[in-house]
Design an enzyme around this catalytic site. Structure first.
Site, PDB file in Angstrom:
ATOM      1  N   GLU A   1      48.094  91.094  22.231  1.00 27.35           N
ATOM      2  CA  GLU A   1      47.504  90.856  20.900  1.00 27.35           C
ATOM      3  C   GLU A   1      47.412  89.374  20.557  1.00 27.35           C
ATOM      4  OE1 GLU A   1      49.848  93.279  18.231  1.00 27.35           O
ATOM      5  OE2 GLU A   1      48.896  95.099  18.958  1.00 27.35           O
TER       6      GLU A   1
ATOM      7  N   GLU B   1      47.709 102.240  25.445  1.00 29.19           N
ATOM      8  CA  GLU B   1      48.390 102.758  24.248  1.00 29.19           C
ATOM      9  C   GLU B   1      47.534 103.779  23.507  1.00 29.19           C
ATOM     10  OE1 GLU B   1      49.993  99.625  21.748  1.00 29.19           O
ATOM     11  OE2 GLU B   1      50.196  98.266  23.440  1.00 29.19           O
TER      12      GLU B   1
HETATM   13  C1  GLA Z   1      51.222  97.398  19.440  1.00 32.47           C
HETATM   14  C2  GLA Z   1      52.202  97.111  20.564  1.00 32.47           C
HETATM   15  C3  GLA Z   1      52.994  98.330  20.982  1.00 32.47           C
HETATM   16  C4  GLA Z   1      53.486  99.119  19.793  1.00 32.47           C
HETATM   17  C5  GLA Z   1      52.317  99.437  18.904  1.00 32.47           C
HETATM   18  C6  GLA Z   1      52.664 100.319  17.753  1.00 32.47           C
HETATM   19  O1  GLA Z   1      50.081  98.031  19.875  1.00 32.47           O
HETATM   20  O2  GLA Z   1      51.559  96.597  21.680  1.00 32.47           O
HETATM   21  O3  GLA Z   1      54.082  97.930  21.742  1.00 32.47           O
HETATM   22  O4  GLA Z   1      54.489  98.410  19.147  1.00 32.47           O
HETATM   23  O5  GLA Z   1      51.772  98.202  18.433  1.00 32.47           O
HETATM   24  O6  GLA Z   1      53.820  99.978  17.111  1.00 32.47           O
END
Ligand code: GLA
Length: 331
Positions: free
Chosen positions: A130, A235
């Site tokens: 991110e 994710e």
């Molecule tokens: C982000 C992070 C994850 C997780 C998510 C949701 O996407 O990369 O590790 O913490 O947030 O909490």
């Protein structure tokens, strides 16, 4: 006919691995599902900086060691998540006031120590997480503020040195948004042209039943494929609420939500199969609806049902549909 006895990861064996995020403390509750349905594991929190490197000179590997040993017993590979992020940092990093050289040293030591420890058990890593704002500019994190954009080069450099054969990813969300992706892509091109060891993009895949469209996800995948990048879906989850919907009146998902979610999971996995030559793996962010970060985001304490197993750990209709092999599929 619907058959609940098939295994999720076996269904996609010819395409990519199927993962879930889980922490060592929750492993036993999910052991049966993991053993049958998943062949990859991502630490939900066990590898986050705050947990694994809580004090400047102190690492705490217990939780992560346990997770790796569970995964090994179950024949699951482990996805290294995540090395450099701006969230879940310990106070000693958040408050650090050293100069650029010192912060760079912290970043390097952290990556070097974690990757060295697990390099024989983990072959793929989210090196930076991110790092972009929604307009594609760099997020103003402690790493960026102190080191500038070179923090990315350093992070990948140390990761490559410590894991010469590991797959190294830049993990990001909302790459399906054209404006954000254009900037991301130009930065990744620049990194590649400088010889930075980036192998691919981690597409987080936090979606909801209304958004984004399959075409948007396809355009994102195609763009990375054109650039010769590997793709790791890291994710995936599909919230039953539109992002701006803040309703609080539901104790279970409506039948319309369940149906939309089923259709969306189905279309997404069909798309992933089309690009299976480029997709290394698909990981769900959680195992079952009894535990999901979306219970606290974007509305604190509101139940959501974004995964493929329900709150009682039973396969949802969306999963059963994925398990039916598509007649038109070539795999
Ligand atoms: C982000 C992070 C994850 C997780 C998510 C949701 O996407 O990369 O590790 O913490 O947030 O909490």
């Amino acid at each position: 006919m619907r058959c609940s006895t098939k295994s999720f990861c076996e269904r996609y064996n010819n395409s990519f691995c199927i993962g879930a995020s889980v922490d060592s403390e929750r492993w036993s509750g999910y052991a049966d599902i993991i053993q049958k349905h998943f062949n990859s594991i991502s630490p939900e929190n066990d590898m986050k900086f705050v947990n694994i490197h809580p004090t400047e000179y102190g690492y705490s590997f217990e939780r992560m060691d346990k997770l790796v040993s569970f995964a090994k017993q179950f024949g699951c590979k482990v996805h290294g998540h995540t090395l450099i992020w701006h969230e879940q940092l310990p106070d000693w990093v958040k408050r650090y006031e050293g100069n650029e050289k010192h912060i760079k040293k912290i970043l390097e030591n952290h990556i070097h120590t974690v990757v060295e420890r697990y390099k024989n058990d983990i072959s793929e890593w989210d090196v930076v997480n991110e790092i972009f704002e929604e307009d594609g500019s760099f997020r103003n994190t402690i790493w960026f503020k102190s080191i500038g954009e070179m923090f990315i080069d350093y992070a990948f450099g140390v990761a490559r040195e410590s894991a010469p054969n590991g797959l190294l990813f830049l993990n990001e969300f909302n790459g399906h948004v054209f404006q954000k992706r254009q900037k991301m892509v130009s930065i990744v091109k620049k990194l590649k042209s400088k010889g930075v060891a980036i192998d691919g993009i981690g597409i987080q895949g936090h979606y909801n039943i209304f958004y984004p469209s399959i075409d948007m996800i396809r355009s994102e995948i195609e763009e990375y494929v054109r650039m010769g990048l590997k793709i790791r879906v890291t994710e995936l989850d599909i919230s039953v609420f539109d992002y701006f919907d803040r309703r609080l009146d539901l104790y279970c998902p409506t039948s319309e939500m369940i149906k939309r979610q089923e259709d969306m999971y189905y279309s997404i996995f069909k798309l992933y199969e089309e690009y299976r030559d480029y997709i290394e793996g698909v990981t769900l962010w959680g195992v079952a609806d009894d535990h999901t970060w979306l219970d606290d985001y974007p509305v604190n304490g509101r139940k959501d049902w974004p995964l493929l197993f329900d709150e009682k750990l039973k396969a949802k209709p969306a999963l059963l549909r994925l398990l039916e092999r598509d007649e038109t599929s070539t795999v």
